[in-house]
Design an enzyme around this catalytic site. Sequence first.
Site, PDB file in Angstrom:
ATOM      1  N   LYS A  46       0.853  -1.208   0.000  1.00 58.86           N
ATOM      2  CA  LYS A  46       0.000   0.000   0.000  1.00 58.86           C
ATOM      3  C   LYS A  46       0.886   1.255   0.000  1.00 58.86           C
ATOM      4  CE  LYS A  46      -3.393  -2.267   3.021  1.00 58.86           C
ATOM      5  NZ  LYS A  46      -4.345  -2.865   2.111  1.00 58.86           N
ATOM      6  N   GLU A  64      11.312   8.819   1.659  1.00 58.80           N
ATOM      7  CA  GLU A  64      12.706   8.531   1.314  1.00 58.80           C
ATOM      8  C   GLU A  64      12.977   7.034   1.304  1.00 58.80           C
ATOM      9  OE1 GLU A  64      15.550  10.118   0.437  1.00 58.80           O
ATOM     10  OE2 GLU A  64      14.196  11.771  -0.042  1.00 58.80           O
ATOM     11  N   LYS A  71       9.067  -8.646  14.875  1.00 59.01           N
ATOM     12  CA  LYS A  71       9.719  -8.739  16.197  1.00 59.01           C
ATOM     13  C   LYS A  71      10.083 -10.186  16.514  1.00 59.01           C
ATOM     14  CE  LYS A  71       8.894  -6.355  20.592  1.00 59.01           C
ATOM     15  NZ  LYS A  71       9.390  -5.018  20.298  1.00 59.01           N
ATOM     16  N   SER A  75      12.030 -11.123  21.956  1.00 63.50           N
ATOM     17  CA  SER A  75      11.699  -9.734  22.314  1.00 63.50           C
ATOM     18  C   SER A  75      10.226  -9.596  22.664  1.00 63.50           C
ATOM     19  CB  SER A  75      11.996  -8.781  21.154  1.00 63.50           C
ATOM     20  OG  SER A  75      13.254  -8.987  20.656  1.00 63.50           O
ATOM     21  N   LYS A 138       9.960  13.049  23.324  1.00 66.93           N
ATOM     22  CA  LYS A 138      10.216  12.367  24.600  1.00 66.93           C
ATOM     23  C   LYS A 138      11.250  13.156  25.404  1.00 66.93           C
ATOM     24  CE  LYS A 138       9.062   7.571  23.957  1.00 66.93           C
ATOM     25  NZ  LYS A 138       9.503   6.186  24.137  1.00 66.93           N
ATOM     26  N   HIS A 146       4.269   7.807  15.905  1.00 65.61           N
ATOM     27  CA  HIS A 146       3.982   6.370  15.916  1.00 65.61           C
ATOM     28  C   HIS A 146       2.495   6.148  15.659  1.00 65.61           C
ATOM     29  CE1 HIS A 146       7.624   5.310  18.687  1.00 65.61           C
ATOM     30  NE2 HIS A 146       7.962   6.012  17.635  1.00 65.61           N
ATOM     31  N   GLU A 165       2.811  -1.555  13.778  1.00 62.27           N
ATOM     32  CA  GLU A 165       3.223  -0.229  14.232  1.00 62.27           C
ATOM     33  C   GLU A 165       4.014   0.446  13.117  1.00 62.27           C
ATOM     34  OE1 GLU A 165       5.044   1.187  18.302  1.00 62.27           O
ATOM     35  OE2 GLU A 165       6.689   0.721  16.951  1.00 62.27           O
ATOM     36  N   HIS A 181      20.348   4.928  19.450  1.00 64.71           N
ATOM     37  CA  HIS A 181      20.203   3.482  19.626  1.00 64.71           C
ATOM     38  C   HIS A 181      21.582   2.814  19.642  1.00 64.71           C
ATOM     39  CE1 HIS A 181      18.157  -0.330  19.553  1.00 64.71           C
ATOM     40  NE2 HIS A 181      18.969  -0.728  18.571  1.00 64.71           N
TER      41      HIS A 181
HETATM   42  P1  GTP Z   1       8.167  -0.152  23.625  1.00 58.50           P
HETATM   43  O1  GTP Z   1       7.831  -0.555  22.209  1.00 58.50           O
HETATM   44  O2  GTP Z   1       8.591  -1.271  24.480  1.00 58.50           O
HETATM   45  O3  GTP Z   1       9.187   0.970  23.668  1.00 58.50           O
HETATM   46  O4  GTP Z   1       6.847   0.395  24.310  1.00 58.50           O
HETATM   47  P2  GTP Z   1       5.766   1.403  23.748  1.00 58.50           P
HETATM   48  O5  GTP Z   1       5.098   0.833  22.546  1.00 58.50           O
HETATM   49  O6  GTP Z   1       4.915   1.804  24.870  1.00 58.50           O
HETATM   50  O7  GTP Z   1       6.690   2.625  23.367  1.00 58.50           O
HETATM   51  P3  GTP Z   1       6.681   3.653  22.171  1.00 58.50           P
HETATM   52  O8  GTP Z   1       5.505   3.477  21.269  1.00 58.50           O
HETATM   53  O9  GTP Z   1       6.891   4.970  22.790  1.00 58.50           O
HETATM   54  O10 GTP Z   1       8.009   3.270  21.400  1.00 58.50           O
HETATM   55  C1  GTP Z   1       8.077   2.156  20.597  1.00 58.50           C
HETATM   56  C2  GTP Z   1       9.325   2.135  19.716  1.00 58.50           C
HETATM   57  O11 GTP Z   1       9.754   3.458  19.355  1.00 58.50           O
HETATM   58  C3  GTP Z   1      10.569   1.514  20.317  1.00 58.50           C
HETATM   59  O12 GTP Z   1      10.570   0.120  20.195  1.00 58.50           O
HETATM   60  C4  GTP Z   1      11.691   2.159  19.482  1.00 58.50           C
HETATM   61  O13 GTP Z   1      11.788   1.559  18.195  1.00 58.50           O
HETATM   62  C5  GTP Z   1      11.152   3.559  19.285  1.00 58.50           C
HETATM   63  N1  GTP Z   1      11.595   4.452  20.370  1.00 58.50           N
HETATM   64  C6  GTP Z   1      10.844   4.923  21.385  1.00 58.50           C
HETATM   65  N2  GTP Z   1      11.559   5.716  22.180  1.00 58.50           N
HETATM   66  C7  GTP Z   1      12.811   5.762  21.670  1.00 58.50           C
HETATM   67  C8  GTP Z   1      14.018   6.423  22.054  1.00 58.50           C
HETATM   68  O14 GTP Z   1      14.106   7.130  23.045  1.00 58.50           O
HETATM   69  N3  GTP Z   1      15.111   6.236  21.257  1.00 58.50           N
HETATM   70  C9  GTP Z   1      15.076   5.473  20.130  1.00 58.50           C
HETATM   71  N4  GTP Z   1      16.206   5.351  19.403  1.00 58.50           N
HETATM   72  N5  GTP Z   1      13.955   4.820  19.745  1.00 58.50           N
HETATM   73  C10 GTP Z   1      12.844   4.959  20.504  1.00 58.50           C
HETATM   74 MG    MG Z   2       4.981   0.617  20.681  1.00 60.50          MG
END
Ligand code: GTP
Ligand code: MG
Length: 229
Positions: A46, A64, A71, A75, A138, A146, A165, A181
Amino acid sequence: MTLKQLQVHVKDLKQWQTDEDFVQQINEFKALPALYRHALNELENKIDVIKTEWAIRDGFSPIEHVKCRIKEPKSILQKMQRKGHKFSLENMEQHIHDIAGMRIVCAFVKDIYRLVDHLSSREDMRVLEIKDYIAHPKQNGYQSLHVIVAVPLVLLDGTRWVKAEIQLRTLAMDFWASMEHILYYKFDKQLPAHVAAELKDAARAADELDQKMLRLRREILELSEGDTA
Ligand code: GTP
Ligand code: MG
């Protein structure tokens, strides 16, 4: 293995096989990676269509690049534990939204919102949740948008809506997030305050770069419109 052990093993196996629920659960669990992979492929297709359409209409596509990943089971289990959910297929489907994950990197911030507006208007997907870390970065400076979506997958037994996601970022945001990261991967201690502050500064610099590029684009567009007028 001794004969006695083997007999016990076979008895266990028979017991499992008569337990239809259990067998069905195992089969469903085995089918999951394929299910999410297919849903992700459909989603990728899509996005690919949108990319092509944009390129034809505007002469360039603001997308881009796109990256997809499924996953790892390890994990998934770790995340469920961290979030305090007992392991079951039902809990997994309900609480883990990023088993299928896609990252879309755009040239400009504005294009991210344009793309999400479009995704929200489509009938062949459902936008379930939006977390706007661009408008509200953040604490550490992380920026991205997201979006949790559900995409329909037509199976023999009917249509199943599979969650994915999508993380949308600009090139500058992606640079920062990737570096962060790499820097902190597997670093589980508290960051020294000056390091955290400098990282946040770097995120601000990335944001300024995005703003500057947006301003330049606007200016260039105005100039080219002036040419054709
Ligand atoms: P997680 O997926 O465990 O983090 O929980 P969540 O779904 O509540 O968190 P969120 O939606 O805020 O973030 C999901 C994803 O965003 C992570 O798995 C990372 O890929 C990315 N992410 C979120 N915060 C950060 C950060 O501070 N630094 C980086 N590099 N990536 C982030
Ligand atoms: Mg998430």
